[in-house]
Scaffold this motif. Structure first.
Motif, PDB file in Angstrom:
ATOM      1  N   TYR A   5       0.734  -1.294  -0.032  1.00 49.98           N
ATOM      2  CA  TYR A   5      -0.014   0.206  -0.012  1.00 49.98           C
ATOM      3  C   TYR A   5       0.896   1.336   0.172  1.00 49.98           C
ATOM      4  N   CYS A   6       2.121   1.209   0.038  1.00 52.19           N
ATOM      5  CA  CYS A   6       2.964   2.299   0.230  1.00 52.19           C
ATOM      6  C   CYS A   6       4.202   2.437  -0.648  1.00 52.19           C
ATOM      7  N   GLY A  45       8.445   8.081   8.216  1.00 50.95           N
ATOM      8  CA  GLY A  45       9.497   8.192   7.056  1.00 50.95           C
ATOM      9  C   GLY A  45       8.850   7.455   5.934  1.00 50.95           C
ATOM     10  N   GLY A  46       9.515   7.069   5.043  1.00 47.91           N
ATOM     11  CA  GLY A  46      10.716   6.118   5.338  1.00 47.91           C
ATOM     12  C   GLY A  46      10.835   5.238   6.488  1.00 47.91           C
ATOM     13  N   GLU A  47      11.919   5.035   6.780  1.00 48.18           N
ATOM     14  CA  GLU A  47      11.970   4.260   8.185  1.00 48.18           C
ATOM     15  C   GLU A  47      13.121   5.022   8.961  1.00 48.18           C
ATOM     16  N   THR A  74       7.485   3.318  13.213  1.00 48.44           N
ATOM     17  CA  THR A  74       8.404   2.397  12.665  1.00 48.44           C
ATOM     18  C   THR A  74       7.916   1.310  12.018  1.00 48.44           C
ATOM     19  N   ASN A  75       8.460   0.531  11.156  1.00 44.54           N
ATOM     20  CA  ASN A  75       8.168  -0.763  10.818  1.00 44.54           C
ATOM     21  C   ASN A  75       8.577  -1.642  11.831  1.00 44.54           C
ATOM     22  N   SER A  97       3.960  -0.504  12.669  1.00 47.49           N
ATOM     23  CA  SER A  97       3.184  -0.908  11.560  1.00 47.49           C
ATOM     24  C   SER A  97       3.157  -2.462  11.508  1.00 47.49           C
ATOM     25  N   ASN A 136      -0.283  -0.170  14.043  1.00 50.80           N
ATOM     26  CA  ASN A 136      -1.023   0.441  12.899  1.00 50.80           C
ATOM     27  C   ASN A 136      -1.463  -0.569  12.014  1.00 50.80           C
ATOM     28  N   VAL A 138      -3.380  -1.346   8.230  1.00 50.85           N
ATOM     29  CA  VAL A 138      -3.990  -0.861   7.187  1.00 50.85           C
ATOM     30  C   VAL A 138      -5.104  -1.911   6.887  1.00 50.85           C
ATOM     31  N   ILE A 165      -6.364   1.480   9.962  1.00 46.03           N
ATOM     32  CA  ILE A 165      -6.339   2.733   9.140  1.00 46.03           C
ATOM     33  C   ILE A 165      -7.053   2.653   7.731  1.00 46.03           C
ATOM     34  N   GLU A 166      -8.096   3.277   7.400  1.00 43.29           N
ATOM     35  CA  GLU A 166      -8.585   3.192   6.168  1.00 43.29           C
ATOM     36  C   GLU A 166      -7.661   3.292   5.105  1.00 43.29           C
ATOM     37  N   PHE A 167      -7.671   2.325   4.124  1.00 43.59           N
ATOM     38  CA  PHE A 167      -6.560   2.339   3.008  1.00 43.59           C
ATOM     39  C   PHE A 167      -6.922   3.254   2.288  1.00 43.59           C
ATOM     40  N   ASN A 174       0.419   2.778  -6.280  1.00 44.79           N
ATOM     41  CA  ASN A 174       0.212   1.758  -4.985  1.00 44.79           C
ATOM     42  C   ASN A 174      -0.906   0.749  -5.333  1.00 44.79           C
ATOM     43  N   SER A 301       5.674   6.710   1.344  1.00 43.75           N
ATOM     44  CA  SER A 301       6.851   6.294   1.969  1.00 43.75           C
ATOM     45  C   SER A 301       7.702   7.531   2.065  1.00 43.75           C
ATOM     46  N   GLY A 305       3.973   8.852   6.829  1.00 43.18           N
ATOM     47  CA  GLY A 305       2.361   8.567   6.943  1.00 43.18           C
ATOM     48  C   GLY A 305       2.020   9.100   8.384  1.00 43.18           C
TER      49      GLY A 305
HETATM   50  N1  SAM Z   1       8.623   2.921   8.043  1.00 39.55           N
HETATM   51  C1  SAM Z   1       7.589   3.335   9.163  1.00 39.55           C
HETATM   52  C2  SAM Z   1       6.524   2.390   9.307  1.00 39.55           C
HETATM   53  O1  SAM Z   1       6.461   1.308   8.318  1.00 39.55           O
HETATM   54  O2  SAM Z   1       5.617   2.632  10.154  1.00 39.55           O
HETATM   55  C3  SAM Z   1       6.772   4.751   8.977  1.00 39.55           C
HETATM   56  C4  SAM Z   1       6.419   5.284   7.511  1.00 39.55           C
HETATM   57  S1  SAM Z   1       4.826   4.396   6.941  1.00 39.55           S
HETATM   58  C5  SAM Z   1       4.567   5.436   5.343  1.00 39.55           C
HETATM   59  C6  SAM Z   1       3.677   5.369   8.178  1.00 39.55           C
HETATM   60  C7  SAM Z   1       2.379   4.777   8.270  1.00 39.55           C
HETATM   61  O3  SAM Z   1       1.752   4.811   7.134  1.00 39.55           O
HETATM   62  C8  SAM Z   1       2.363   3.029   8.564  1.00 39.55           C
HETATM   63  O4  SAM Z   1       1.656   2.763   9.572  1.00 39.55           O
HETATM   64  C9  SAM Z   1       1.565   2.727   7.363  1.00 39.55           C
HETATM   65  O5  SAM Z   1       0.643   1.520   7.472  1.00 39.55           O
HETATM   66  C10 SAM Z   1       0.652   4.124   6.790  1.00 39.55           C
HETATM   67  N2  SAM Z   1       0.567   3.793   5.195  1.00 39.55           N
HETATM   68  C11 SAM Z   1       1.565   3.958   4.185  1.00 39.55           C
HETATM   69  N3  SAM Z   1       0.627   3.705   3.153  1.00 39.55           N
HETATM   70  C12 SAM Z   1      -0.761   3.809   3.348  1.00 39.55           C
HETATM   71  C13 SAM Z   1      -2.004   3.860   2.772  1.00 39.55           C
HETATM   72  N4  SAM Z   1      -1.804   3.696   1.508  1.00 39.55           N
HETATM   73  N5  SAM Z   1      -3.214   3.762   3.585  1.00 39.55           N
HETATM   74  C14 SAM Z   1      -3.223   3.819   4.909  1.00 39.55           C
HETATM   75  N6  SAM Z   1      -2.105   4.098   5.313  1.00 39.55           N
HETATM   76  C15 SAM Z   1      -0.856   3.766   4.984  1.00 39.55           C
END
Ligand code: SAM
Length: 305
Positions: A5-6, A45-47, A74-75, A97, A136, A138, A165-167, A174, A301, A305
């Motif tokens: 999704y990212c 981020g990113g991470e 963070t992931n 996540s 988190n 998705v 979290i709603e997609f 994506n 990314s 997010g």
């Molecule tokens: N790398 C970190 C991580 O994995 O949590 C931080 C960056 S990530 C972009 C932050 C959050 O954005 C994550 O919890 C991810 O689930 C959420 N996210 C990314 N793309 C998304 C999407 N298309 N819809 C909903 N949430 C999204």
């Protein structure tokens, strides 16, 4: 990680290092933001944990007076390794996540076989007393909708705050499709089959989640209805991208470059004006339901997010 999704599977083009904000520049901008009234910073981020020198940066950030809250998304892959250092910097709020509790499905979603590392990271954070630990998730139909109840049960057994979290259809490449989308209300109705869901009071620092607790649960459930229940009127977020652009809305590519004036040595007043401009220009509504959301150029990314 290549979460479907990212991030596109082939990855993204990396930005040259000299175009990325240094930690010193980030600190300077946080110190200025505090002067503009900002009290809460989230590192995402990113991470964040893969960047060299992150912990010394966190130490300096946590010394910024008047900053009331620092949190981290963070992931979770490097969380076990860094949890103690993060805690020592005085940071105990963390979002991890985790979209599946099934190791094989985790690989399908993220493209990487790190399920156990993420889980160990979360457990280490719990052992060290991080609170809250937000997970988190998705929600994606046909991918992890069969695990909504398992995640709900997790909040009964563990003090975690699971946030569905709603997609969101962000980024040109994506995997969002309307049939993969699950509205927050549907998630909530599914969870109600586990027992009574008590709505919790909303606090100003809670962010966008509607919070609930299942009877007798140690943890909480949060719903982030970014699409169906958009919270634009309450949104007070301002994003700073790694390239030094201020972004007032996740879904709008309108950004203000603050890195160039910072590097040109412009004075505090001038930079503060830009910060205030970005705040004043936050759109009233993300308008996602009225236009093609895939027109958003950046991937999540590279926005944070
Ligand atoms: N790398 C970190 C991580 O994995 O949590 C931080 C960056 S990530 C972009 C932050 C959050 O954005 C994550 O919890 C991810 O689930 C959420 N996210 C990314 N793309 C998304 C999407 N298309 N819809 C909903 N949430 C999204």
């Amino acid at each position: 990680m290549r979460c479907i999704y990212c991030m596109p599977e082939e990855g993204v083009d990396f930005v040259p290092h000299d175009q990325v904000l240094s930690y010193e520049e980030m600190l300077r901008l946080v110190e200025l933001s505090v002067k503009a009234g900002i009290r809460k910073v989230r590192l995402t981020g990113g991470e964040p944990l893969v960047r060299r020198g992150f912990i010394p940066f966190l130490e300096k950030l946590s010394a910024v007076e008047e900053l009331e809250e620092i949190s981290l998304t963070t992931n979770g892959v490097l969380l076990k390794e860094f949890a103690l250092d993060i805690k020592r910097c005085g940071i105990c709020r963390i979002n991890v996540s985790l979209d599946s509790l099934d190791p094989q499905k985790f690989v399908k979603i993220t493209g990487r076989d790190y399920f156990h590392r993420v889980l160990e990271g979360i457990e280490e954070a719990e052992r060290l007393g991080f609170h809250p630990i937000k997970i988190n998730v998705v929600a994606m139909r046909g991918i992890n909708d069969d695990e909504i109840l398992d995640f709900g049960r997790l909040t009964i057994a563990k003090p975690y705050h699971v946030r569905f979290i709603e997609f969101m259809p962000i980024g040109k490449r994506n995997s969002w499709t309307s049939d993969r989308f699950i509205p927050a209300d549907e998630i909530l109705n599914t969870l109600r089959t586990l027992g009574e869901l008590k709505a919790l009071e909303h606090h100003s620092m809670d962010g966008p989640a509607q919070r609930y607790r299942l009877e007798g649960a140690k943890g909480e459930i949060g719903l982030i209805g970014a699409i169906t229940n958009h919270f634009c009127a309450q949104c007070n977020r301002l994003r700073l991208t790694s390239e030094g652009h201020l972004r007032g809305c996740l879904f709008s590519d309108k950004e203000i470059d603050i890195k160039t004036p910072l590097r040109e040595g412009r004075g505090e007043e001038n930079l503060l004006q830009l910060l205030k401009l970005a705040i004043d220009n936050k759109p009233k509504d993300h308008g996602l339901l009225q236009r093609d959301p895939k027109k958003c150029v950046r991937h999540m990314s590279s926005i944070g997010g």
